[in-house]
Design an enzyme around this catalytic site. Structure first.
Site, short mmCIF file in Angstrom:
data_model
loop_
_atom_site.label_atom_id
_atom_site.label_comp_id
_atom_site.label_asym_id
_atom_site.label_seq_id
_atom_site.Cartn_x
_atom_site.Cartn_y
_atom_site.Cartn_z
N ASP A 55 0.83 -1.21 0.00
CA ASP A 55 0.00 0.00 0.00
C ASP A 55 0.86 1.25 0.00
O ASP A 55 2.10 1.18 0.13
CB ASP A 55 -0.96 0.00 1.19
CG ASP A 55 -0.32 -0.52 2.47
OD1 ASP A 55 0.91 -0.47 2.58
OD2 ASP A 55 -1.06 -0.98 3.37
N HIS A 77 -7.74 -4.31 9.65
CA HIS A 77 -7.35 -4.19 8.23
C HIS A 77 -6.09 -4.98 7.93
O HIS A 77 -5.24 -5.16 8.81
CB HIS A 77 -7.21 -2.72 7.79
CG HIS A 77 -6.06 -1.98 8.41
ND1 HIS A 77 -6.20 -0.77 9.06
CD2 HIS A 77 -4.73 -2.24 8.46
CE1 HIS A 77 -5.03 -0.34 9.47
NE2 HIS A 77 -4.11 -1.21 9.12
N GLU A 87 -9.80 -1.33 4.90
CA GLU A 87 -10.48 -0.97 6.14
C GLU A 87 -11.81 -1.73 6.26
O GLU A 87 -12.30 -2.31 5.28
CB GLU A 87 -10.73 0.54 6.16
CG GLU A 87 -9.45 1.39 6.16
CD GLU A 87 -8.70 1.38 7.50
OE1 GLU A 87 -8.75 0.37 8.23
OE2 GLU A 87 -8.05 2.39 7.80
C1 F6R Z 1 1.27 -1.46 6.08
C2 F6R Z 1 -0.01 -2.16 6.12
C3 F6R Z 1 -0.86 -2.14 7.35
C4 F6R Z 1 -0.07 -2.39 8.63
C5 F6R Z 1 -0.99 -2.28 9.83
C6 F6R Z 1 -0.27 -2.54 11.13
O1 F6R Z 1 1.88 -1.64 4.81
O2 F6R Z 1 -0.37 -2.72 5.15
O3 F6R Z 1 -1.85 -3.12 7.22
O4 F6R Z 1 0.52 -3.65 8.57
O5 F6R Z 1 -1.56 -1.01 9.86
O6 F6R Z 1 0.68 -1.53 11.32
P1 F6R Z 1 1.80 -1.68 12.42
O7 F6R Z 1 2.63 -2.84 12.05
O8 F6R Z 1 2.57 -0.39 12.37
O9 F6R Z 1 1.09 -1.89 13.72
#
Ligand code: F6R
Length: 260
Positions: free
Chosen positions: A66, A137, A142
């Site tokens: 993303d 997500h 979302e």
């Molecule tokens: C990032 C992504 C998101 C994150 C998620 C968790 O490329 O795709 O799905 O993996 O928001 O974020 P963290 O690891 O920072 O808690």
């Protein structure tokens, strides 16, 4: 779905083992890369192993999950720059072998379609690293995302923007509202899904992911339909799992040769 409950250091080593095994069997493998905190320890371990000559990304390619929309090309939190800093610059992957959705494009739908075509032309993703949001997500799909979605423009929830404010000096107002993300069907097309979650803040999402009904309200639950999905969590993220003791027993009894 395999659930592995281990300390964060062990999780990073297990995921690195899976990547190392994949690259040994298929040096031109296609990796799917996540950003955020969750894969950090994995990238650290992969960089260490690469420096030690244990594995090489020289023939590999990679696709990001993303990207934010609206950040300038040189913004340090633009995911393209994060991945370059946290992963690509620390291993021997070829320049140009890491692809990401173009959040700076004038024509965002065309950029999304082009991204899907590039993934398909590469033969699809072999191993997709994933984190999970506190709202369930994966990628930036979302709650309410179509379970059949492909790469497209999405609006981040207030929860996700608040969670990610820590990367923007704690100021939620600086977190972009929009993003491009691989869709749930895009993610599901990868041959092996490897999700890492640590900390109590992920416990509810992990419970739904593993044990809840499949629902667009908890988008990660679509992974229950994947034939090869591995979920690696620490004790805190596993704290709401009803069958935690069973998952531990299964993993403890697993033959070492089986890998993830
Ligand atoms: C990032 C992504 C998101 C994150 C998620 C968790 O490329 O795709 O799905 O993996 O928001 O974020 P963290 O690891 O920072 O808690």
């Amino acid at each position: 779905m395999e659930v592995v409950i281990e300390p964060p250091g062990v999780i990073a080593a297990l995921v690195a083992d899976a990547v190392e095994g994949l690259l040994a069997a298929k040096p031109e493998a296609v990796l799917g890369l996540a950003t955020g905190s969750s894969p950090q320890a994995v990238y650290d371990e992969l960089a260490r192993r690469c420096a030690a000559g244990r594995l090489s990304f020289a023939r590999a390619r990679a696709f990001m999950l993303d990207e934010y929309v609206g950040l300038p090309a040189d913004h340090p939190e633009r995911y393209r720059n994060v991945i370059d800093r946290d992963f690509a610059a620390r291993v021997d992957i070829a320049p140009g072998a890491v692809h990401g959705p173009d959040g700076t494009a004038d024509d965002l739908p065309a950029a999304c379609a082009a991204y899907e075509a590039t993934i398909a032309a590469a033969g699809g993703v072999d191993l997709q690293l994933l984190g999970i949001g506190t709202d369930g997500h994966i990628g930036f799909n979302e709650p309410g995302s179509s379970l059949a979605s492909r790469t497209r423009l999405k609006t981040l929830t207030t929860q996700t923007r608040a969670d990610n404010a820590r990367f923007f000096g704690g100021d939620v107002g600086r977190v972009p509202r929009h993003c491009l993300t691989q869709g749930l069907a895009t993610i599901m097309s990868a041959r092996h899904l490897v999700l890492v979650a640590t900390g109590a803040g992920k416990a509810e999402a992990v419970h739904h992911l593993v044990e809840g009904p499949v629902s667009a309200m908890w988008p990660a639950t679509i992974m229950q339909h994947h034939p090869h999905a591995t979920v690696l969590v620490d004790d805190a993220a596993a704290s709401r799992l009803q069958l935690g003791a069973y998952y531990r027993e299964v993993f403890a009894g697993k033959p070492a040769w089986q890998g993830l």
